[in-house]
Design an enzyme around this catalytic site. Structure first.
Site, PDB file in Angstrom:
ATOM      1  N   ASP A  28      39.993  47.077  42.093  1.00 22.64           N
ATOM      2  CA  ASP A  28      38.972  46.887  41.047  1.00 22.64           C
ATOM      3  C   ASP A  28      38.380  48.260  40.701  1.00 22.64           C
ATOM      4  O   ASP A  28      37.914  48.977  41.589  1.00 22.64           O
ATOM      5  CB  ASP A  28      37.873  45.946  41.567  1.00 22.64           C
ATOM      6  CG  ASP A  28      36.908  45.505  40.466  1.00 22.64           C
ATOM      7  OD1 ASP A  28      36.693  44.297  40.323  1.00 22.64           O
ATOM      8  OD2 ASP A  28      36.355  46.379  39.768  1.00 22.64           O
TER       9      ASP A  28
ATOM     10  N   ASP B 215      39.757  44.850  34.630  1.00 21.68           N
ATOM     11  CA  ASP B 215      39.806  45.996  35.558  1.00 21.68           C
ATOM     12  C   ASP B 215      40.138  45.606  36.988  1.00 21.68           C
ATOM     13  O   ASP B 215      39.853  46.349  37.908  1.00 21.68           O
ATOM     14  CB  ASP B 215      38.492  46.785  35.500  1.00 21.68           C
ATOM     15  CG  ASP B 215      37.386  46.174  36.335  1.00 21.68           C
ATOM     16  OD1 ASP B 215      37.387  44.938  36.501  1.00 21.68           O
ATOM     17  OD2 ASP B 215      36.543  46.942  36.835  1.00 21.68           O
ATOM     18  N   GLU B 216      40.740  44.407  37.182  1.00 21.40           N
ATOM     19  CA  GLU B 216      41.100  44.072  38.566  1.00 21.40           C
ATOM     20  C   GLU B 216      42.479  43.450  38.690  1.00 21.40           C
ATOM     21  O   GLU B 216      42.963  42.775  37.778  1.00 21.40           O
ATOM     22  CB  GLU B 216      40.031  43.212  39.241  1.00 21.40           C
ATOM     23  CG  GLU B 216      39.815  41.893  38.608  1.00 21.40           C
ATOM     24  CD  GLU B 216      38.828  41.014  39.369  1.00 21.40           C
ATOM     25  OE1 GLU B 216      38.784  41.026  40.613  1.00 21.40           O
ATOM     26  OE2 GLU B 216      38.102  40.274  38.689  1.00 21.40           O
TER      27      GLU B 216
HETATM   28  P1  TTP Z   1      33.231  44.616  36.949  1.00 22.09           P
HETATM   29  O1  TTP Z   1      34.474  45.033  37.677  1.00 22.09           O
HETATM   30  O2  TTP Z   1      32.564  43.371  37.406  1.00 22.09           O
HETATM   31  O3  TTP Z   1      32.134  45.758  37.060  1.00 22.09           O
HETATM   32  P2  TTP Z   1      32.305  47.331  37.027  1.00 22.09           P
HETATM   33  O4  TTP Z   1      33.740  47.737  37.028  1.00 22.09           O
HETATM   34  O5  TTP Z   1      31.502  47.895  35.919  1.00 22.09           O
HETATM   35  O6  TTP Z   1      31.602  47.803  38.369  1.00 22.09           O
HETATM   36  P3  TTP Z   1      32.126  47.589  39.860  1.00 22.09           P
HETATM   37  O7  TTP Z   1      33.451  46.896  39.783  1.00 22.09           O
HETATM   38  O8  TTP Z   1      32.227  48.963  40.431  1.00 22.09           O
HETATM   39  O9  TTP Z   1      31.070  46.769  40.510  1.00 22.09           O
HETATM   40  O10 TTP Z   1      33.533  44.472  35.422  1.00 22.09           O
HETATM   41  C1  TTP Z   1      34.436  45.335  34.741  1.00 22.09           C
HETATM   42  C2  TTP Z   1      33.905  45.670  33.356  1.00 22.09           C
HETATM   43  O11 TTP Z   1      33.677  44.468  32.639  1.00 22.09           O
HETATM   44  C3  TTP Z   1      32.582  46.398  33.392  1.00 22.09           C
HETATM   45  O12 TTP Z   1      32.742  47.803  33.492  1.00 22.09           O
HETATM   46  C4  TTP Z   1      31.967  45.991  32.086  1.00 22.09           C
HETATM   47  C5  TTP Z   1      32.515  44.615  31.806  1.00 22.09           C
HETATM   48  N1  TTP Z   1      31.513  43.577  32.117  1.00 22.09           N
HETATM   49  C6  TTP Z   1      30.701  43.117  31.086  1.00 22.09           C
HETATM   50  O13 TTP Z   1      30.840  43.542  29.952  1.00 22.09           O
HETATM   51  N2  TTP Z   1      29.757  42.176  31.373  1.00 22.09           N
HETATM   52  C7  TTP Z   1      29.556  41.679  32.625  1.00 22.09           C
HETATM   53  O14 TTP Z   1      28.673  40.836  32.844  1.00 22.09           O
HETATM   54  C8  TTP Z   1      30.410  42.150  33.688  1.00 22.09           C
HETATM   55  C9  TTP Z   1      30.236  41.640  35.089  1.00 22.09           C
HETATM   56  C10 TTP Z   1      31.370  43.100  33.383  1.00 22.09           C
HETATM   57 MG    MG Z   2      35.086  46.893  38.357  1.00 20.88          MG
END
Ligand code: TTP
Ligand code: MG
Length: 389
Positions: free
Chosen positions: A12, A106-107
């Site tokens: 991720d 992103d995962e």
């Molecule tokens: P995530 O992987 O949940 O978050 P992240 O990558 O920003 O942070 P981390 O993994 O380090 O905790 O989500 C991936 C992307 O999806 C995030 O950069 C922005 C988008 N996103 C939104 O637009 N709204 C949301 O509520 C969430 C959770 C994510």
């Molecule tokens: Mg992320």
């Protein structure tokens, strides 16, 4: 016969949208940065770990985020760049791992079972992580274990920019001290119910009779109990990129009129976008199918930024159609297909003013659910409605 131990890696990207913004403007590095909507009505898409220290998090209203961290640099976000980097990481993984699943923008889950015979899975995971970081410049965290949910938790524990392995046999050692709130799927309400029962950690859950959990939180009780005991799926969905959704229409009379054809295209795209949102997916590729009256059929497709929004899809469908259609030639069938589907586990569309658009489309979807798809239509589709078969 004993089933062989699985080796599942979960990747991720760290504060993904912000990390892309930093690549585009390195002066943002180390600063509290928020990607999100307007201060009045928007929400936080994501924020840098520096901003998280102030309590800011995804889905928080921007107004509150600005109160918590007034010095934050706020960016509205750029969907096409995020899609580009998401695809880049996907390509790197696809090159190195035959069995992988793209679980969101992103995962990723990768099945490295069998590779342990040739390479050490730990080393393979570390090398792959380093390759992604080196090639794209994006920080990424990962977890390695015998089940998907354990690897996902391990990734979260390893963040930011880390790697955590839970070796086979050590699952309970890793899981039991963890709070129930770290388990994906334990929502606020379930968490309150469990805490009222004096269940706070995964160990507490594991040592509670499964029937007691089922009686309090329904069928989810058994799945949670299984998880607390280290039992979870290791099945990677490998055909995630082969699935598609489509809508097509054969006309009573062949069409040549551009206005009518465009309005048909809008209707079809609206329908398939509705299917997409109902299935909680985003699409990264749109195709238009044209069948002429002599049955010659052409399909043209284009990669797009991941989206589920009508207006972006309609614009692309029209572009593709305009380029592909031999003007004046009678058409008997039109179709629109969406592919490269990824789960909409995140509110991906919440940057720029897309939050409002998405809310609008969702409201329209609700009306369609209640009263049928004919209840609401865009003006253009009402004006020119050719007969359907
Ligand atoms: P995530 O992987 O949940 O978050 P992240 O990558 O920003 O942070 P981390 O993994 O380090 O905790 O989500 C991936 C992307 O999806 C995030 O950069 C922005 C988008 N996103 C939104 O637009 N709204 C949301 O509520 C969430 C959770 C994510
Ligand atoms: Mg992320």
């Amino acid at each position: 016969m004993q089933t062989p131990v699985k080796h599942i890696v979960h990747f991720d990207l760290d504060s993904f949208f912000v990390a892309v913004e930093i690549l585009l403007d390195p002066s943002l590095k180390g600063k509290p940065v928020i990607v999100g909507g307007s201060a009045e009505r928007g929400v936080v898409s994501t924020c840098s770990y520096e901003a998280r220290k102030f309590g800011v998090h995804s889905a928080m209203p921007m107004r509150k985020a600005m109160q918590l961290c007034p010095q934050a640099i706020v960016l509205r976000g750029q969907g096409s760049e995020y899609s580009k980097y998401s695809r880049w990481v996907t390509d790197i993984i696809a090159e190195k791992v035959p069995l992988f699943e793209k679980a969101s923008i992103d995962e990723f889950y990768c099945d490295l079972t069998g590779m342990d015979k040739f390479f050490g899975v730990t080393k393979y995971t570390q090398d792959l992580r380093n390759t992604i970081i080196k090639e794209t410049g994006l920080p990424i965290s990962c977890g390695l274990s015998t089940a998907k949910f354990i690897s996902k938790i391990a990734t979260n524990e390893a963040k930011p920019n880390g790697f955590l392995q839970v070796p086979p046999g050590k699952e309970k050692e890793f899981l039991w001290p963890l709070s129930i709130d770290k388990i994906n799927g334990v929502g606020a309400q379930t968490s309150i119910t469990l805490k009222k029962m004096n269940l706070f950690t995964m160990k507490d859950i594991a040592l509670t009779p499964v029937e007691v959990l089922e009686s309090k939180i329904g069928s989810w009780g058994r799945s949670l109990w299984n998880k607390a005991n280290g039992i979870g799926s290791a099945e990677i969905v490998t055909d995630w990129d082969q699935k598609s959704m489509s809508r097509e229409n054969t006309f009573h009379e062949n069409l040549t009129n551009m206005e009518e054809l465009y309005s048909q295209l809008v209707r079809l795209t609206e329908k398939v976008a509705y299917d997409l949102r109902s299935d909680e997916k985003l699409s990264g590729c749109i195709a238009v199918k044209i069948r002429y009256n002599d049955f010659e059929t052409i399909t043209r497709q284009e990669t797009i930024s991941y989206t589920s929004l009508d207006d972006l899809l309609i614009k692309k469908a029209k572009d593709i159609f305009t380029r592909a259609y031999e003007k004046g030639r009678p058409i008997r069938l039109l179709g629109v297909r969406l592919s490269q589907l990824i789960p909409f586990t995140i509110q991906m569309e919440l940057f720029n003013n897309n939050a409002q658009k998405l809310n609008l489309y969702k409201a329209v979807d609700d009306i369609k659910d209640k009263f049928g798809s004919k209840a609401v239509k865009k003006a253009v589709t009402v004006k020119n409605k050719p007969k359907e078969k």
